[in-house]
Motif scaffolding. Structure first.
Motif, PDB file in Angstrom:
ATOM      1  N   ASP A 138       0.827  -1.206   0.000  1.00  0.00           N
ATOM      2  CA  ASP A 138       0.000   0.000   0.000  1.00  0.00           C
ATOM      3  C   ASP A 138       0.864   1.260   0.000  1.00  0.00           C
ATOM      4  O   ASP A 138       0.549   2.240  -0.688  1.00  0.00           O
ATOM      5  N   ALA A 160       1.112   4.255  -2.994  1.00  0.00           N
ATOM      6  CA  ALA A 160       0.834   5.675  -2.756  1.00  0.00           C
ATOM      7  C   ALA A 160       2.053   6.567  -2.963  1.00  0.00           C
ATOM      8  O   ALA A 160       1.909   7.781  -3.138  1.00  0.00           O
ATOM      9  N   LEU A 182      -6.929   1.119  -3.846  1.00  0.00           N
ATOM     10  CA  LEU A 182      -7.438   2.354  -3.240  1.00  0.00           C
ATOM     11  C   LEU A 182      -6.293   3.301  -2.886  1.00  0.00           C
ATOM     12  O   LEU A 182      -6.406   4.520  -3.071  1.00  0.00           O
ATOM     13  N   ALA A 183      -5.185   2.760  -2.394  1.00  0.00           N
ATOM     14  CA  ALA A 183      -4.043   3.604  -2.053  1.00  0.00           C
ATOM     15  C   ALA A 183      -3.521   4.338  -3.286  1.00  0.00           C
ATOM     16  O   ALA A 183      -3.194   5.535  -3.225  1.00  0.00           O
ATOM     17  N   LEU A 185      -5.250   5.043  -6.036  1.00  0.00           N
ATOM     18  CA  LEU A 185      -6.252   6.016  -6.475  1.00  0.00           C
ATOM     19  C   LEU A 185      -6.224   7.262  -5.602  1.00  0.00           C
ATOM     20  O   LEU A 185      -6.290   8.399  -6.102  1.00  0.00           O
ATOM     21  N   ARG A 186      -6.129   7.072  -4.297  1.00  0.00           N
ATOM     22  CA  ARG A 186      -6.115   8.218  -3.384  1.00  0.00           C
ATOM     23  C   ARG A 186      -4.870   9.074  -3.557  1.00  0.00           C
ATOM     24  O   ARG A 186      -4.866  10.247  -3.188  1.00  0.00           O
ATOM     25  N   ALA A 187      -3.822   8.480  -4.127  1.00  0.00           N
ATOM     26  CA  ALA A 187      -2.605   9.226  -4.414  1.00  0.00           C
ATOM     27  C   ALA A 187      -2.638   9.873  -5.799  1.00  0.00           C
ATOM     28  O   ALA A 187      -1.654  10.489  -6.222  1.00  0.00           O
ATOM     29  N   ARG A 223     -15.337   7.289  -6.283  1.00  0.00           N
ATOM     30  CA  ARG A 223     -15.284   8.556  -5.543  1.00  0.00           C
ATOM     31  C   ARG A 223     -13.841   8.926  -5.229  1.00  0.00           C
ATOM     32  O   ARG A 223     -13.435  10.091  -5.359  1.00  0.00           O
ATOM     33  N   ALA A 224     -13.039   7.935  -4.819  1.00  0.00           N
ATOM     34  CA  ALA A 224     -11.631   8.196  -4.521  1.00  0.00           C
ATOM     35  C   ALA A 224     -10.892   8.690  -5.757  1.00  0.00           C
ATOM     36  O   ALA A 224     -10.068   9.611  -5.684  1.00  0.00           O
ATOM     37  N   ASP A 243     -12.015  12.330  -6.435  1.00  0.00           N
ATOM     38  CA  ASP A 243     -11.511  13.288  -5.448  1.00  0.00           C
ATOM     39  C   ASP A 243     -10.022  13.572  -5.628  1.00  0.00           C
ATOM     40  O   ASP A 243      -9.560  14.690  -5.385  1.00  0.00           O
ATOM     41  N   ALA A 244      -9.249  12.559  -6.025  1.00  0.00           N
ATOM     42  CA  ALA A 244      -7.796  12.716  -6.131  1.00  0.00           C
ATOM     43  C   ALA A 244      -7.329  13.016  -7.551  1.00  0.00           C
ATOM     44  O   ALA A 244      -6.133  13.226  -7.775  1.00  0.00           O
TER      45      ALA A 244
END
Length: 392
Positions: free
Chosen positions: A87, A91, A113-114, A116-118, A139-140, A143-144
């Protein structure tokens, strides 16, 4: 600028195809992170060939073996173990800018998810992540500012057919194609004695055992319906499936003006991976062009949901929403694993999934914790049903 690519699931079939495409473009692409599940020797062999900065093995107790193997090969590749390391690398902006998410099953969710959030570019080959937590993942990404390029041949085909600006207002419906798997045309009764070896012998694709069984039950196509719903914001009543045994038309998009666009090509995952790795440019994948004169014909038929009820079960879970897709996915993973171990029969796979969906009503999918709870609850119910002989 060279694109730095992390390949999660590097020793699997999709990971191998991704590395093949990457190796064809040394001035454009570089494998900077390689991750595998259990096979240390295979991971070290890949590191010798591709010389990544980082290598990750899922098993914590294999770290010393991985480190020793890399050192013995004279590599500067840094060894890591465990999901937390995976993870963190997903990121880390210095480790990679692109992630090939090809870890099979729900195990691939956290690292995806890590990434995508990055805000990374994610080539998504792990359908279970979208099935389990599609709304959260999309959504992630929004947002990112992350980019998702689907690598399933069907969703990649749709991705290629849709407008580049993402405006789907002119889309009437999306049609996913299915090969029909190794048992196309057989009635339900004839499937009772199917063996794991027969189920994993896919007529068109070279895939891992779990995905091959999903193709044989048509659950693979059911999961893809749920994926398409999330990826393209398309409701269930505008998503259809056609069986296409030649596996040359990978999906179709019908527009409100009466036009239908389709993406065609030989059944080779390297085409979809090249689209994701090279975009917006087209790059060589190693796949030959399609000679329609040689293939001669394109056939289509409706799926048989009596013989293969998993497709209907997946659509029902999509319509139910909430945690229902997570319940479906978890029950299917347990069922396929039990079938491959010889603990249950082929027809018990849909029976077990239906048992779990009947036993556990769908709830709100408000958080990742709620989805994980649903996933674990479904696994327990499925396991008890197998152990008790309720489903065999």
């Amino acid at each position: 600028m060279i694109r730095s690519v992390a390949v999660f699931g590097a020793t699997g079939s999709i990971g191998g195809s991704a590395l093949d495409v990457i190796a064809r473009h040394p001035g454009r692409l570089r494998a900077s992170v390689l991750a595998a599940g259990r096979d240390v020797d295979a991971l070290v062999a890949l590191c010798i060939r591709h010389r990544p900065d980082h290598a990750v093995i899922a098993r914590d107790d294999a770290l010393l073996d991985l480190r020793a193997g890399l050192q013995a090969a004279g590599l500067a590749t840094v060894a890591h173990a465990g999901t937390a390391a995976l993870d963190a690398l997903a990121a880390d902006p210095g480790a990679c800018d692109t992630v090939v998410a090809a870890i099979v099953g729900a195990a691939g969710l956290d690292s995806t998810l890590a990434a995508l959030r990055a805000g990374k570019r994610v080539l998504l080959a792990n359908k279970e992540s979208l099935v389990l937590a599609g709304a959260l993942m999309m959504r992630a990404a929004r947002d990112a500012g992350a980019t998702i390029v689907p690598i399933d041949s069907e969703h990649n085909a749709i991705h290629q057919c849709l407008p580049a600006d993402g405006d789907c207002s002119g889309v009437a419906r999306i049609v996913l194609t299915a090969s029909g798997g190794p048992f196309r045309g057989r009635g339900r009764e004839s499937l009772a004695e199917v063996t794991p070896a027969q189920a994993v012998a896919h007529p068109k694709w070279s895939m891992g055992p779990k995905i091959s069984v999903d193709s044989a039950t048509l659950m693979n196509k059911g999961l893809e319906l749920i994926e398409a719903h999330h990826l393209f914001a398309m409701p269930s009543d505008r998503l259809d499936v056609l069986v296409h045994p030649q596996s040359l038309v990978h999906s179709l998009v019908e527009f409100i003006d009466g036009s239908t666009l389709a993406q065609l090509g030989l059944p080779d995952m390297r085409t979809a991976l090249a689209v994701g790795l090279g975009s917006p440019a087209r790059i060589a994948s190693g796949v030959s062009g399609l000679d329609l004169l040689q293939h001669g014909r394109l056939d289509f038929e409706a799926p048989d949901t009596d013989a293969f009820p998993c497709l209907a079960l997946a659509r029902a879970a999509l319509v139910a929403g909430g945690t229902a897709p997570a319940l479906l996915n978890a029950a299917n993973e347990i069922a396929v694993s039990a079938f491959l171990q010889g603990r249950i029969g082929f027809l018990a796979i849909p029976a077990l999934v239906e048992h779990v969906l009947d036993a556990l009503p769908s709830g709100p999918a408000a958080s990742l914790d709620a989805l994980r709870d649903a996933d674990q609850h479904a696994r327990r119910v499925a396991g008890r049903a197998i152990d008790s002989g309720t489903v065999a």
